[in-house]
Scaffold this motif. Structure first.
Motif, mmCIF file in Angstrom:
data_model
loop_
_atom_site.group_PDB
_atom_site.id
_atom_site.type_symbol
_atom_site.label_atom_id
_atom_site.label_comp_id
_atom_site.label_asym_id
_atom_site.label_seq_id
_atom_site.Cartn_x
_atom_site.Cartn_y
_atom_site.Cartn_z
ATOM 1 N N GLU A 48 10.157 -48.005 -26.339
ATOM 2 C CA GLU A 48 10.433 -46.697 -25.740
ATOM 3 C C GLU A 48 9.272 -45.735 -25.968
ATOM 4 O O GLU A 48 8.984 -44.900 -25.105
ATOM 5 N N GLN A 49 8.614 -45.852 -27.116
ATOM 6 C CA GLN A 49 7.450 -45.006 -27.386
ATOM 7 C C GLN A 49 6.355 -45.255 -26.357
ATOM 8 O O GLN A 49 5.767 -44.309 -25.829
ATOM 9 N N ILE A 50 6.100 -46.506 -26.059
ATOM 10 C CA ILE A 50 5.076 -46.858 -25.071
ATOM 11 C C ILE A 50 5.464 -46.315 -23.702
ATOM 12 O O ILE A 50 4.649 -45.708 -23.001
ATOM 13 N N GLU A 51 6.709 -46.504 -23.321
ATOM 14 C CA GLU A 51 7.184 -46.005 -22.031
ATOM 15 C C GLU A 51 7.059 -44.479 -21.953
ATOM 16 O O GLU A 51 6.639 -43.930 -20.931
ATOM 17 N N PHE A 52 7.377 -43.799 -23.044
ATOM 18 C CA PHE A 52 7.314 -42.337 -23.081
ATOM 19 C C PHE A 52 5.872 -41.837 -22.973
ATOM 20 O O PHE A 52 5.581 -40.928 -22.200
ATOM 21 N N VAL A 53 4.963 -42.453 -23.716
ATOM 22 C CA VAL A 53 3.555 -42.044 -23.656
ATOM 23 C C VAL A 53 2.983 -42.315 -22.267
ATOM 24 O O VAL A 53 2.229 -41.507 -21.724
ATOM 25 N N MET A 54 3.345 -43.434 -21.669
ATOM 26 C CA MET A 54 2.887 -43.733 -20.307
ATOM 27 C C MET A 54 3.435 -42.699 -19.326
ATOM 28 O O MET A 54 2.738 -42.272 -18.404
ATOM 29 N N LEU A 92 12.624 -29.578 -19.939
ATOM 30 C CA LEU A 92 13.167 -30.899 -19.612
ATOM 31 C C LEU A 92 13.570 -31.640 -20.880
ATOM 32 O O LEU A 92 13.031 -31.401 -21.947
ATOM 33 N N ASN A 93 14.495 -32.584 -20.746
ATOM 34 C CA ASN A 93 14.806 -33.473 -21.870
ATOM 35 C C ASN A 93 14.089 -34.807 -21.657
ATOM 36 O O ASN A 93 13.387 -34.995 -20.662
ATOM 37 N N TYR A 94 14.258 -35.728 -22.593
ATOM 38 C CA TYR A 94 13.577 -37.024 -22.572
ATOM 39 C C TYR A 94 13.786 -37.758 -21.247
ATOM 40 O O TYR A 94 12.835 -38.235 -20.626
ATOM 41 N N TYR A 95 15.025 -37.848 -20.790
ATOM 42 C CA TYR A 95 15.322 -38.600 -19.584
ATOM 43 C C TYR A 95 14.754 -37.915 -18.339
ATOM 44 O O TYR A 95 14.312 -38.586 -17.406
ATOM 45 N N LEU A 98 11.094 -38.806 -18.104
ATOM 46 C CA LEU A 98 10.907 -40.144 -17.528
ATOM 47 C C LEU A 98 11.098 -40.112 -16.007
ATOM 48 O O LEU A 98 10.347 -40.762 -15.273
ATOM 49 N N GLU A 99 12.069 -39.358 -15.530
ATOM 50 C CA GLU A 99 12.294 -39.240 -14.088
ATOM 51 C C GLU A 99 11.133 -38.522 -13.404
ATOM 52 O O GLU A 99 10.713 -38.919 -12.308
ATOM 53 N N LEU A 100 10.619 -37.467 -14.033
ATOM 54 C CA LEU A 100 9.476 -36.751 -13.474
ATOM 55 C C LEU A 100 8.275 -37.679 -13.343
ATOM 56 O O LEU A 100 7.563 -37.651 -12.341
ATOM 57 N N ALA A 101 8.064 -38.513 -14.344
ATOM 58 C CA ALA A 101 6.941 -39.453 -14.309
ATOM 59 C C ALA A 101 7.101 -40.457 -13.170
ATOM 60 O O ALA A 101 6.117 -40.846 -12.535
ATOM 61 N N LYS A 102 8.321 -40.863 -12.886
ATOM 62 C CA LYS A 102 8.556 -41.814 -11.795
ATOM 63 C C LYS A 102 8.189 -41.208 -10.445
ATOM 64 O O LYS A 102 7.780 -41.917 -9.527
ATOM 65 N N SER A 103 8.341 -39.897 -10.330
ATOM 66 C CA SER A 103 8.017 -39.245 -9.062
ATOM 67 C C SER A 103 6.541 -38.928 -8.922
ATOM 68 O O SER A 103 6.096 -38.480 -7.872
ATOM 69 N N SER A 104 5.776 -39.167 -9.979
ATOM 70 C CA SER A 104 4.334 -38.892 -9.949
ATOM 71 C C SER A 104 3.618 -39.917 -9.077
ATOM 72 O O SER A 104 3.921 -41.111 -9.134
ATOM 73 N N PRO A 105 2.635 -39.473 -8.288
ATOM 74 C CA PRO A 105 1.865 -40.420 -7.501
ATOM 75 C C PRO A 105 0.956 -41.288 -8.373
ATOM 76 O O PRO A 105 0.491 -42.336 -7.952
ATOM 77 N N THR A 106 0.730 -40.858 -9.598
ATOM 78 C CA THR A 106 -0.102 -41.604 -10.539
ATOM 79 C C THR A 106 0.757 -42.600 -11.291
ATOM 80 O O THR A 106 1.781 -42.225 -11.871
#
Length: 113
Positions: A48-54, A92-95, A98-106
């Motif tokens: 989860e740490q790796i996923e969060f940093v990514m 924002l909270n943790y989840y 993660l959702e914001l990152a999914k919407s990123s074009p990067t």
């Protein structure tokens, strides 16, 4: 006495389970963003740490349109830019992060060589 022990145990477990959902990031300053990221990261499992940093990296680079936006800016290549990240994850909270990152074009990935 057993009932008190079990009530305390359930409270502790419930508190740990809800930490990621309930913690709201304060992105008002670089320091508060760093503290929040550190606090949440400490409570995550290694995967989860790796996923969060990514996710944070994807958020940081979400406004980058070309390599020229990154070149010559050491805060974009050498480290996480908590100023940029803080502006984007404030409230924002943790989840939600993660959702914001999914919407990123990067898109960010990890690979081993």
């Amino acid at each position: 006495m057993k009932h008190i022990f079990f009530a305390l145990l359930i409270t502790i477990v419930a508190g740990c389970a809800s930490t990621k959902r309930d913690y709201v990031f304060d992105g008002s300053t670089v320091e508060s963003t760093m503290q929040g990221v550190s606090e949440v990261t400490k409570r995550l499992k290694p995967a989860e740490q790796i996923e969060f940093v990514m996710a944070l990296m994807a958020i940081q680079f979400s406004d980058v349109n070309s390599v020229y936006d990154i070149l010559g800016d050491p805060t974009m290549t050498d480290e996480m830019n908590y100023f940029i990240i803080g502006k984007k994850i404030d409230g924002l909270n943790y989840y939600q992060v993660l959702e914001l990152a999914k919407s990123s074009p990067t898109k960010v990935s990890v690979s081993s060589k």
